[in-house]
Design a protein around this motif. Structure first.
Motif, short mmCIF file in Angstrom:
data_model
loop_
_atom_site.label_atom_id
_atom_site.label_comp_id
_atom_site.label_asym_id
_atom_site.label_seq_id
_atom_site.Cartn_x
_atom_site.Cartn_y
_atom_site.Cartn_z
N UNK A 76 17.38 82.73 -10.65
CA UNK A 76 18.06 83.47 -11.71
C UNK A 76 18.59 84.81 -11.19
N UNK A 77 17.83 85.45 -10.30
CA UNK A 77 18.29 86.70 -9.69
C UNK A 77 19.54 86.44 -8.85
N UNK A 78 19.50 85.37 -8.06
CA UNK A 78 20.66 85.02 -7.22
C UNK A 78 21.89 84.74 -8.06
N UNK A 79 21.70 84.04 -9.20
CA UNK A 79 22.85 83.75 -10.08
C UNK A 79 23.44 85.05 -10.64
N UNK A 82 7.86 76.21 -0.84
CA UNK A 82 9.04 75.64 -1.49
C UNK A 82 9.80 76.73 -2.25
N UNK A 83 10.51 76.35 -3.29
CA UNK A 83 11.25 77.34 -4.06
C UNK A 83 12.47 76.72 -4.72
N UNK A 84 13.19 77.54 -5.52
CA UNK A 84 14.34 77.02 -6.24
C UNK A 84 15.67 77.57 -5.74
N UNK A 85 15.65 78.40 -4.70
CA UNK A 85 16.91 78.87 -4.10
C UNK A 85 16.63 79.45 -2.73
#
Length: 416
Positions: free
Chosen positions: A52-55, A83-86
């Motif tokens: 969300x920060x990256x977006x 792992x992670x989401x971005x």
């Protein structure tokens, strides 16, 4: 009347032509920068959950006119332990003049205590409205410094050398984003500036290195009331080992002659009930030192202490426990040479604000550990953070704005 000197007016005219006026450095918009950091601190995004920060960053860059092809994310989160989401977010700009490429960076993740933060401005500081949560200024203030700088250049068309803006993931859990990043994606910068810390006038030119150590102790289960002597307590083994380390001076602050370091047994998990001799305990530890050889020695002493303890605890039948130790280098130490261009240039930027720069060496890890390891000379600067990783965390607004001023000077090569 005094006789005029021949040629004097013409000479004065030539002097004015040959000595151009020094251009004033560009100044960032302080209100926009403060709005950015307030919005960023309100976005949840602990390590591994930075999408969300990256977006948000990517959306603001595109709104300011950044072409889609210049904003990229990598896939380092697919290779990290948690792992992670971005992955890391990178924005590259070609220069408006020929010069070595410069990189500005910060990390997007925060520690778990910052979840649920609602930043509020109280006087000259930003604090969390909820006293039970951290603020997340570590390192959303750094994220905002770098983003503010990129937006100023984009929206105002400011001249600049080739630039790379990078927002790393998973710094707080082992510098995994900066460790895994590919230098080719960064455009091969020749010098770099990272924002993560306290005073904007403090230049971190070196930092310690760290081993992460996973320890698994295997014992032998038995009924704690009926036949405790038939078991081998994994907890007893772990306790003996930690006590041995403490007694011998290999735990906490470590000083052996002129060699210095630290170690910590950070977590211990084992046992399920009081009526069973525990047969398994898992511990997590670390060993730090600026001296790579001594850091390795500390890690070795930790392993030896657990091996000795496993030999001491036996069942009535002579059975003993086992120990497995996994040591991994989290990040290597670094120390920039005193005349490194990134230090000299950063010091010039600080002095351009009428302040005196302070050189420092950190006993914690920062993304600069890995960017320096990748061959990108990097100095780290602060951005107004106070008491990070605690519920007392705050952001000094004036110092944050000073960090934005320094960053814009560095990005536009207007530090002199």
């Amino acid at each position: 009347p005094k006789e005029a000197q021949p040629g004097a007016p013409e000479q004065r005219r030539r002097s004015r032509i040959m000595t151009p006026e020094k251009k004033q450095p560009h100044e960032p918009n302080p209100r926009r920068a403060t709005d950015l950091v307030m919005q960023l601190m309100a976005i949840p995004g602990r390590s591994g959950e930075e999408a969300e920060v990256a977006r948000f960053i990517e959306r603001r860059l595109r709104q300011a006119g950044a072409p889609a092809s210049t904003v990229q994310r990598d896939a380092v989160h697919r290779r990290t332990p948690i792992g992670g989401n971005t992955g890391n977010l990178v924005f590259r700009l070609p220069g408006t003049r020929r010069a070595p490429r410069r990189m500005l960076s910060a990390h997007m993740d925060t520690v778990p205590t910052c979840l649920g933060c609602r930043p509020v401005l109280r006087g000259k500081q930003v604090q969390s409205a909820d006293a039970s949560t951290g603020l997340g200024a570590d390192d959303r203030a750094g994220v905002a410094v770098v983003l503010s700088t990129a937006l100023e250049i984009l929206t105002r068309g400011l001249p600049h050398p080739p630039l790379t803006f990078c927002w790393f993931v998973q710094e707080e859990v082992g510098l995994h984003g900066s460790r895994q990043v590919k230098r080719s994606m960064l455009g091969k910068p020749r010098l770099a500036f990272n924002w993560d810390g306290g005073s904007p006038y403090k230049l971190t030119i070196g930092a310690t290195g760290c081993y992460r150590i996973a320890i698994e102790v295997e014992g032998l289960a038995a009924h704690a009331g009926v036949a405790p002597e038939a078991g081998v307590s994994a907890i007893a083994i772990a306790c003996l080992a930690v006590a041995d380390l403490e007694r011998a001076g290999w735990h906490g602050q470590i000083r052996k002659g002129r060699r210095l370091g630290t170690s910590n047994i950070g977590t211990i998990h084992g046992g399920e009930t009081t009526n069973v001799i525990p047969d398994r305990v898992v511990l997590r530890a670390e060993a730090r030192s600026h001296d790579p050889a001594f850091r390795k020695r500390i890690a070795t002493e930790i392993e030896r202490a657990f091996s000795r303890a496993a030999r001491q605890v036996r069942s009535v039948a002579g059975a003993r426990g086992k120990v497995r130790v996994d040591k991994q280098l989290d990040y290597e130490s670094f120390l920039l040479p005193g005349d490194a261009p990134c230090i000299r240039i950063a010091e010039q930027a600080v002095r351009s604000l009428g302040q005196e720069p302070e050189r420092a060496i950190a006993n914690g890890g920062i993304d600069a550990n890995w960017t320096n390891r990748h061959g990108i000379p990097t100095v780290s600067l602060g951005c107004g953070q106070i008491a990070p990783h605690t519920v007392r965390e705050a952001l000094d607004v004036e110092r944050f704005r000073e960090a934005c001023r320094i960053a814009l000077r560095l990005a536009t090569a207007a530090e002199a």
